[in-house]
Design a protein around this motif. Structure first.
Motif, mmCIF file in Angstrom:
data_model
loop_
_atom_site.group_PDB
_atom_site.id
_atom_site.type_symbol
_atom_site.label_atom_id
_atom_site.label_comp_id
_atom_site.label_asym_id
_atom_site.label_seq_id
_atom_site.Cartn_x
_atom_site.Cartn_y
_atom_site.Cartn_z
ATOM 1 N N TYR A 163 -2.476 -0.169 0.003
ATOM 2 C CA TYR A 163 -2.971 -1.456 -0.621
ATOM 3 C C TYR A 163 -2.202 -1.973 -1.597
ATOM 4 N N ARG A 164 -2.616 -3.048 -2.355
ATOM 5 C CA ARG A 164 -1.805 -3.940 -3.279
ATOM 6 C C ARG A 164 -2.803 -4.256 -4.331
ATOM 7 N N LEU A 165 -2.107 -3.711 -5.568
ATOM 8 C CA LEU A 165 -2.851 -3.931 -6.729
ATOM 9 C C LEU A 165 -1.882 -5.226 -7.513
ATOM 10 N N GLY A 166 -2.694 -6.350 -7.400
ATOM 11 C CA GLY A 166 -2.218 -7.616 -7.992
ATOM 12 C C GLY A 166 -1.820 -7.797 -9.293
ATOM 13 N N PRO A 167 -0.952 -8.527 -9.654
ATOM 14 C CA PRO A 167 -0.599 -8.681 -11.112
ATOM 15 C C PRO A 167 -1.957 -8.880 -12.131
ATOM 16 N N VAL B 247 0.500 -11.780 -15.730
ATOM 17 C CA VAL B 247 1.442 -10.817 -16.129
ATOM 18 C C VAL B 247 1.859 -10.079 -15.449
ATOM 19 N N GLY B 248 3.080 -9.561 -15.266
ATOM 20 C CA GLY B 248 3.618 -8.511 -14.312
ATOM 21 C C GLY B 248 3.730 -8.947 -12.878
ATOM 22 N N GLN B 249 3.994 -7.832 -12.123
ATOM 23 C CA GLN B 249 4.291 -7.924 -10.796
ATOM 24 C C GLN B 249 3.247 -7.083 -9.883
ATOM 25 N N ALA B 250 3.043 -7.406 -8.634
ATOM 26 C CA ALA B 250 2.162 -6.599 -7.717
ATOM 27 C C ALA B 250 2.605 -5.092 -7.739
ATOM 28 N N THR B 251 1.788 -4.285 -7.692
ATOM 29 C CA THR B 251 2.020 -2.690 -7.233
ATOM 30 C C THR B 251 1.369 -2.207 -6.165
ATOM 31 N N GLY B 252 2.263 -1.472 -5.406
ATOM 32 C CA GLY B 252 1.788 -0.979 -4.237
ATOM 33 C C GLY B 252 1.288 0.227 -4.137
ATOM 34 N N VAL B 253 0.223 0.696 -3.683
ATOM 35 C CA VAL B 253 -0.548 2.021 -3.805
ATOM 36 C C VAL B 253 -0.853 2.614 -2.390
ATOM 37 N N VAL B 254 -0.204 3.730 -2.169
ATOM 38 C CA VAL B 254 -0.326 4.284 -0.880
ATOM 39 C C VAL B 254 -1.092 5.669 -1.315
ATOM 40 N N VAL B 255 -2.449 5.618 -0.242
ATOM 41 C CA VAL B 255 -3.365 6.734 -0.316
ATOM 42 C C VAL B 255 -3.106 7.559 1.031
ATOM 43 N N PHE B 256 -2.696 8.661 0.899
ATOM 44 C CA PHE B 256 -2.757 9.610 1.999
ATOM 45 C C PHE B 256 -3.871 10.183 2.298
ATOM 46 N N PRO B 257 -4.045 11.031 3.552
ATOM 47 C CA PRO B 257 -5.448 11.535 3.768
ATOM 48 C C PRO B 257 -5.667 13.021 2.947
#
Length: 210
Positions: free
Chosen positions: A127-131, A149-159
């Motif tokens: 998933y992508r968490l925006g600025p 403000v800031g940059q987008a942050t990637g979020v990886v959710v495992f099983p």
């Protein structure tokens, strides 16, 4: 859309007041025109300076996590202006199944606010968490100011992680009824064979040697 419709109503009201004032020459209508103009000018200036001296950021604590766990992020907003900010809204746009909750805060002059936002993850994936988006406006909602403000942050959710002991218990409970059924069935068949062996054969008496 709400802000736009409100601005359209104000424009319509102002136009009506100006036309009525110049058509009739009534002093009270001219007073209302001047009052409305001063109100709009003050609201625009208030919204224009609403984000002056404001600094904000956020940090995701666990961008790599598992289903069922909490996604946590720390938000911080600082006001370096000498005037307080009574209303500042902060939020992130994201494609998470359940987004991190935004918040509306007030910050005193020279002060700061910090808080922890949490949300439970329900689905695996990337998933992508925006600025961070920061917005404020005037008290009447006529005008607004916004910054990113800031940059987008990637979020990886495992099983979801399941302990091996719990998995073994699940398999044991699932196989136990089947094993008991097999044992019971074997005992039932053995008892049938035993009764068949003990039951006398009536035809065998006819063949007995006398």
């Amino acid at each position: 859309m709400r802000g736009l419709s409100r601005q359209l109503r104000i424009v319509f009201l102002g136009t009506v007041l100006v036309v009525a004032a110049f058509s009739t020459g009534i002093d009270f209508l001219f007073f209302l025109v001047y009052l409305l103009a001063a109100l709009l000018l003050g609201s625009w200036y208030f919204a224009r300076r609403g984000l002056t001296g404001v600094r904000a950021d956020y940090r995701v604590m666990n961008p790599r996590t598992h289903v069922g766990e909490l996604l946590q992020a720390i938000y911080r907003v600082e006001n370096r202006d000498r005037w307080g900010k009574p209303w500042i809204e902060l939020w992130n746009e994201s494609d998470l199944p359940v987004s991190l909750p935004g918040r509306v805060v007030g910050v005193l002059g020279g002060g700061s606010r910090q808080w922890l936002a949490k949300v439970t993850l329900t689905r695996r994936g990337s998933y992508r968490l925006g600025p961070l988006r920061v917005r404020t406006g005037d008290p009447f909602g006529f005008f607004g100011s916004e910054m990113v403000v800031g940059q987008a942050t990637g979020v990886v959710v495992f099983p979801e992680v399941v302990p091996l002991a719990a998995l073994a218990n699940r398999r044991h409970h699932a196989r136990a009824p089947a094993i008991r059924g097999v044992v019971a069935g074997g005992q039932h068949r053995a008892s049938i064979r035993l009764r068949r062996r003990l039951q006398p054969d009536p035809l065998a008496l006819d063949r007995a040697p006398w």
